[in-house]
Write a protein that holds these residues in place. Structure first.
Motif, PDB file in Angstrom:
ATOM      1  N   HIS A 211       0.987  -6.972  -7.611  1.00  0.00           N
ATOM      2  CA  HIS A 211       0.243  -7.748  -6.712  1.00  0.00           C
ATOM      3  C   HIS A 211      -1.200  -7.670  -6.525  1.00  0.00           C
ATOM      4  O   HIS A 211      -1.886  -8.757  -6.304  1.00  0.00           O
ATOM      5  N   HIS A 212      -1.726  -6.389  -6.360  1.00  0.00           N
ATOM      6  CA  HIS A 212      -3.021  -6.024  -6.365  1.00  0.00           C
ATOM      7  C   HIS A 212      -3.911  -6.677  -7.635  1.00  0.00           C
ATOM      8  O   HIS A 212      -4.881  -7.263  -7.652  1.00  0.00           O
ATOM      9  N   LEU A 213      -3.164  -6.675  -8.823  1.00  0.00           N
ATOM     10  CA  LEU A 213      -3.683  -7.178 -10.042  1.00  0.00           C
ATOM     11  C   LEU A 213      -3.823  -8.487 -10.006  1.00  0.00           C
ATOM     12  O   LEU A 213      -4.927  -9.189 -10.485  1.00  0.00           O
ATOM     13  N   VAL A 214      -2.855  -9.237  -9.466  1.00  0.00           N
ATOM     14  CA  VAL A 214      -2.766 -10.473  -9.603  1.00  0.00           C
ATOM     15  C   VAL A 214      -3.820 -11.312  -8.437  1.00  0.00           C
ATOM     16  O   VAL A 214      -4.427 -12.444  -8.663  1.00  0.00           O
ATOM     17  N   SER A 215      -4.098 -10.501  -7.593  1.00  0.00           N
ATOM     18  CA  SER A 215      -4.933 -10.960  -6.396  1.00  0.00           C
ATOM     19  C   SER A 215      -6.472 -10.739  -6.976  1.00  0.00           C
ATOM     20  O   SER A 215      -7.378 -11.064  -6.214  1.00  0.00           O
ATOM     21  N   GLY A 216      -6.759 -10.080  -8.302  1.00  0.00           N
ATOM     22  CA  GLY A 216      -7.945 -10.028  -8.787  1.00  0.00           C
ATOM     23  C   GLY A 216      -8.581  -8.707  -8.513  1.00  0.00           C
ATOM     24  O   GLY A 216      -9.852  -8.557  -9.114  1.00  0.00           O
ATOM     25  N   HIS A 217      -7.782  -7.701  -8.126  1.00  0.00           N
ATOM     26  CA  HIS A 217      -8.421  -6.351  -8.137  1.00  0.00           C
ATOM     27  C   HIS A 217      -8.671  -5.887  -9.675  1.00  0.00           C
ATOM     28  O   HIS A 217      -7.786  -6.300 -10.701  1.00  0.00           O
ATOM     29  N   SER A 218      -9.573  -4.945 -10.055  1.00  0.00           N
ATOM     30  CA  SER A 218      -9.542  -4.207 -11.094  1.00  0.00           C
ATOM     31  C   SER A 218      -8.534  -3.144 -11.410  1.00  0.00           C
ATOM     32  O   SER A 218      -7.519  -3.073 -10.484  1.00  0.00           O
ATOM     33  N   LEU A 219      -8.185  -2.923 -12.565  1.00  0.00           N
ATOM     34  CA  LEU A 219      -7.328  -1.964 -12.893  1.00  0.00           C
ATOM     35  C   LEU A 219      -7.347  -0.744 -12.070  1.00  0.00           C
ATOM     36  O   LEU A 219      -6.435  -0.193 -11.371  1.00  0.00           O
ATOM     37  N   HIS A 220      -8.405  -0.012 -12.179  1.00  0.00           N
ATOM     38  CA  HIS A 220      -8.611   1.269 -11.452  1.00  0.00           C
ATOM     39  C   HIS A 220      -8.887   0.939  -9.655  1.00  0.00           C
ATOM     40  O   HIS A 220      -8.208   1.729  -9.074  1.00  0.00           O
ATOM     41  N   ALA A 221      -9.285  -0.361  -9.284  1.00  0.00           N
ATOM     42  CA  ALA A 221      -9.060  -0.578  -7.852  1.00  0.00           C
ATOM     43  C   ALA A 221      -7.578  -0.707  -7.548  1.00  0.00           C
ATOM     44  O   ALA A 221      -7.298  -0.263  -6.455  1.00  0.00           O
ATOM     45  N   ALA A 222      -6.783  -1.364  -8.433  1.00  0.00           N
ATOM     46  CA  ALA A 222      -5.469  -1.832  -8.015  1.00  0.00           C
ATOM     47  C   ALA A 222      -4.780  -0.167  -7.940  1.00  0.00           C
ATOM     48  O   ALA A 222      -4.179  -0.093  -7.104  1.00  0.00           O
ATOM     49  N   ALA A 223      -5.044   0.742  -8.933  1.00  0.00           N
ATOM     50  CA  ALA A 223      -4.375   1.982  -8.830  1.00  0.00           C
ATOM     51  C   ALA A 223      -4.717   2.738  -7.612  1.00  0.00           C
ATOM     52  O   ALA A 223      -3.667   3.406  -6.958  1.00  0.00           O
ATOM     53  N   ALA A 224      -5.931   2.821  -7.358  1.00  0.00           N
ATOM     54  CA  ALA A 224      -6.409   3.507  -6.094  1.00  0.00           C
ATOM     55  C   ALA A 224      -5.904   2.905  -4.812  1.00  0.00           C
ATOM     56  O   ALA A 224      -5.311   3.618  -3.854  1.00  0.00           O
ATOM     57  N   ALA A 225      -5.523   1.455  -4.606  1.00  0.00           N
ATOM     58  CA  ALA A 225      -5.062   0.983  -3.580  1.00  0.00           C
ATOM     59  C   ALA A 225      -3.540   1.336  -3.510  1.00  0.00           C
ATOM     60  O   ALA A 225      -3.005   1.648  -2.390  1.00  0.00           O
ATOM     61  N   VAL A 226      -2.971   1.556  -4.743  1.00  0.00           N
ATOM     62  CA  VAL A 226      -1.431   1.876  -4.618  1.00  0.00           C
ATOM     63  C   VAL A 226      -1.315   3.112  -4.201  1.00  0.00           C
ATOM     64  O   VAL A 226      -0.370   3.477  -3.278  1.00  0.00           O
ATOM     65  N   LEU A 227      -2.329   4.083  -4.626  1.00  0.00           N
ATOM     66  CA  LEU A 227      -2.066   5.434  -4.245  1.00  0.00           C
ATOM     67  C   LEU A 227      -2.295   5.625  -2.581  1.00  0.00           C
ATOM     68  O   LEU A 227      -1.712   6.414  -2.015  1.00  0.00           O
ATOM     69  N   GLU A 228      -3.264   4.773  -2.200  1.00  0.00           N
ATOM     70  CA  GLU A 228      -3.388   4.909  -0.756  1.00  0.00           C
ATOM     71  C   GLU A 228      -2.231   4.193  -0.153  1.00  0.00           C
ATOM     72  O   GLU A 228      -1.841   4.764   1.070  1.00  0.00           O
ATOM     73  N   ASP A 229      -1.549   3.185  -0.648  1.00  0.00           N
ATOM     74  CA  ASP A 229      -0.493   2.675   0.016  1.00  0.00           C
ATOM     75  C   ASP A 229       0.583   3.560   0.120  1.00  0.00           C
ATOM     76  O   ASP A 229       1.272   3.866   1.008  1.00  0.00           O
ATOM     77  N   VAL A 230       0.915   4.320  -1.011  1.00  0.00           N
ATOM     78  CA  VAL A 230       1.736   5.241  -1.120  1.00  0.00           C
ATOM     79  C   VAL A 230       1.709   6.284   0.022  1.00  0.00           C
ATOM     80  O   VAL A 230       2.593   6.793   0.684  1.00  0.00           O
ATOM     81  N   ARG A 231       0.446   6.783   0.205  1.00  0.00           N
ATOM     82  CA  ARG A 231       0.128   7.885   0.997  1.00  0.00           C
ATOM     83  C   ARG A 231       0.311   7.568   2.401  1.00  0.00           C
ATOM     84  O   ARG A 231       0.759   8.378   3.274  1.00  0.00           O
ATOM     85  N   GLY A 232       0.397   6.282   2.684  1.00  0.00           N
ATOM     86  CA  GLY A 232       0.473   5.777   4.034  1.00  0.00           C
ATOM     87  C   GLY A 232       2.080   5.450   4.349  1.00  0.00           C
ATOM     88  O   GLY A 232       2.296   5.032   5.541  1.00  0.00           O
ATOM     89  N   LEU A 233       2.955   5.293   3.440  1.00  0.00           N
ATOM     90  CA  LEU A 233       4.384   5.048   3.623  1.00  0.00           C
ATOM     91  C   LEU A 233       4.997   6.000   4.575  1.00  0.00           C
ATOM     92  O   LEU A 233       4.841   7.166   4.699  1.00  0.00           O
ATOM     93  N   LYS A 234       5.734   5.616   5.516  1.00  0.00           N
ATOM     94  CA  LYS A 234       6.557   6.269   6.460  1.00  0.00           C
ATOM     95  C   LYS A 234       7.740   7.043   5.642  1.00  0.00           C
ATOM     96  O   LYS A 234       8.502   6.395   4.786  1.00  0.00           O
ATOM     97  N   ASP A 235       7.906   8.281   5.781  1.00  0.00           N
ATOM     98  CA  ASP A 235       9.102   9.156   5.116  1.00  0.00           C
ATOM     99  C   ASP A 235       8.830   8.917   3.592  1.00  0.00           C
ATOM    100  O   ASP A 235       9.953   8.961   2.806  1.00  0.00           O
ATOM    101  N   VAL A 236       7.737   8.858   2.933  1.00  0.00           N
ATOM    102  CA  VAL A 236       7.880   8.602   1.623  1.00  0.00           C
ATOM    103  C   VAL A 236       8.265   9.951   0.769  1.00  0.00           C
ATOM    104  O   VAL A 236       8.190  11.098   1.643  1.00  0.00           O
ATOM    105  N   ALA A 237       9.085   9.835  -0.071  1.00  0.00           N
ATOM    106  CA  ALA A 237       9.472  10.680  -0.994  1.00  0.00           C
ATOM    107  C   ALA A 237       8.302  11.392  -1.775  1.00  0.00           C
ATOM    108  O   ALA A 237       7.437  10.760  -2.281  1.00  0.00           O
ATOM    109  N   SER A 238       8.330  13.059  -1.539  1.00  0.00           N
ATOM    110  CA  SER A 238       7.117  13.683  -1.917  1.00  0.00           C
ATOM    111  C   SER A 238       6.795  13.433  -3.273  1.00  0.00           C
ATOM    112  O   SER A 238       5.613  13.570  -3.985  1.00  0.00           O
ATOM    113  N   GLU A 239       7.689  13.307  -4.218  1.00  0.00           N
ATOM    114  CA  GLU A 239       7.697  13.417  -5.634  1.00  0.00           C
ATOM    115  C   GLU A 239       6.859  11.756  -6.132  1.00  0.00           C
ATOM    116  O   GLU A 239       6.096  11.937  -7.151  1.00  0.00           O
ATOM    117  N   LEU A 240       6.940  10.884  -5.406  1.00  0.00           N
ATOM    118  CA  LEU A 240       6.254   9.755  -5.868  1.00  0.00           C
ATOM    119  C   LEU A 240       4.763   9.717  -5.654  1.00  0.00           C
ATOM    120  O   LEU A 240       3.923   9.594  -6.639  1.00  0.00           O
TER     121      LEU A 240
END
Length: 360
Positions: A211-240
């Motif tokens: 989604h981030h890539l299709v929205s026009g984010h660069s590769l590294h910006a998209a990866a950074a955004a996903v990391l931030e998204d994952v850290r903010g998930l409720k009850d995220v499984a630690s391994e992810l």
């Protein structure tokens, strides 16, 4: 290293959709030829660098259940969007469940008497999708029970196999919906077959990357955004987050040898490992600004890195190919590989259907 995205024109949505689906099929096909072979066996067959070119496969290429299920994900989304475009609200996850039940029927599995019998659609008439290409056990059993799995009523509650993440790129290709909606649709669909939190969170997060890539984010910006998204998930499984953080961090160092890649990120048999390996392969081979490396050269290098290891090579190759196609569009796909690809007209047919319901 970062990609100089000003060096190439931003691809259209149509190009990204075709690129993502075809790129995933190319990565899947390369990886399927060596799936679960040891790296020693791969080197013995193909040389010290392993399998790096789809055109060198004797007997032609074949894609696996990863591409089959990705295309059935597209079909479920297309049906839901067709209803929406006609002004009728549809249960997106029910449409996906019905699509996956039709895929189950192509695999020779008996339908559960309690399960609905969905009417056939265009995708079901393509014989190439009826081949049984090592489908995941959880995907089969999760659909064969006749009950629609949900987050709150899970099927296969302990399973976190990569069968969720490898089919989830299409959710990120739908324009004009929020990141939260992308994640929810993807995670809910993962719950149809896999009940472990990491399975649905990995699938949802992979869809967010697309989604981030299709929205026009660069590769590294998209990866950074996903990391931030994952850290903010409720009850995220630690391994992810641990696997994704490792993938991003390691990509900034020397490219890992296959043995070390598996030691650091895993074999890709479970969802968070498959996502991490595919993402790492794309990031680790990303050319720097002004390097002169073309999108096609990046595609070749990344997919080769993604599949040459002692693990689930078709899934990690498919994920890498999805990412690259969403980033660059069709321009990154090697023409000779497309000519060697099995049934490209079926993949393009489903891509065109998704384009039709999202751009009309």
């Amino acid at each position: 290293m970062s990609i100089d995205q000003d060096a190439f024109a931003a691809p259209s949505l149509k190009s990204r959709i075709h690129g993502c689906l075809l790129g995933g099929a190319l990565g899947d096909s390369l990886g399927y030829a060596v799936e679960f072979d040891s790296i020693e066996a791969i080197r013995s067959r193909f040389g010290p660098h392993g399998l790096t070119d789809l055109t060198t496969l004797e007997g032609g290429s074949h894609f696996s259940d990863d591409t089959q299920m990705t295309l059935y994900t597209v079909d479920g989304l297309v049906e839901a969007l067709e209803w929406a475009n006609d002004g009728v609200g549809a249960d997106v996850n029910a449409c996906l469940w019905l699509a996956y039940l039709r895929w189950l029927g192509t695999q020779g599995g008996p339908a559960h008497p309690a399960a609905p019998a969905p009417p056939p659609r265009w995708i079901d008439g393509n014989e190439v999708l009826r081949h049984r290409r090592a489908p995941g056990n959880a995907c089969i059993s999760g659909l064969a029970g006749g009950e629609m799995g949900t987050i709150y009523r899970p099927v296969n509650p302990d399973s976190k196999g990569c069968g969720t993440v490898m089919r989830s790129a299409p959710f990120g290709l739908i324009p004009h919906i929020s990141a939260d909606a992308v994640y929810k649709f993807s995670a809910d669909a993962a719950s149809l077959t896999h009940g472990h939190p990491s399975a649905r969170q990995s699938a949802g997060s992979f869809s967010l990357l697309i989604h981030h890539l299709v929205s026009g984010h660069s590769l590294h910006a998209a990866a950074a955004a996903v990391l931030e998204d994952v850290r903010g998930l409720k009850d995220v499984a630690s391994e992810l987050p641990e696997r994704l953080e490792a993938a991003v961090s390691l990509a900034g160092e020397a490219v890992l040898q296959p043995e070390e890649l598996v030691r650091q990120l895993g074999e890709g048999r479970v969802a968070e490992e498959a996502f991490a390996v595919g993402l790492y392969a794309v990031l680790a081979t990303a050319p720097g600004a002004g390097s002169g490396v073309s999108p096609e050269e990046h595609f070749r290098a990344a997919v080769a890195l993604a599949v040459n290891h002692s693990g689930d090579s078709d899934s990690t190759g498919s994920i890498a190919g999805n990412i690259l196609g969403a980033l660059y569009g069709e321009d990154c796909l090697p023409k000779a590989w497309l000519e060697a690809l099995e049934a490209p007209e079926v993949i393009r047919g489903m891509a065109d259907q998704l384009v039709g319901v999202t751009t009309a």
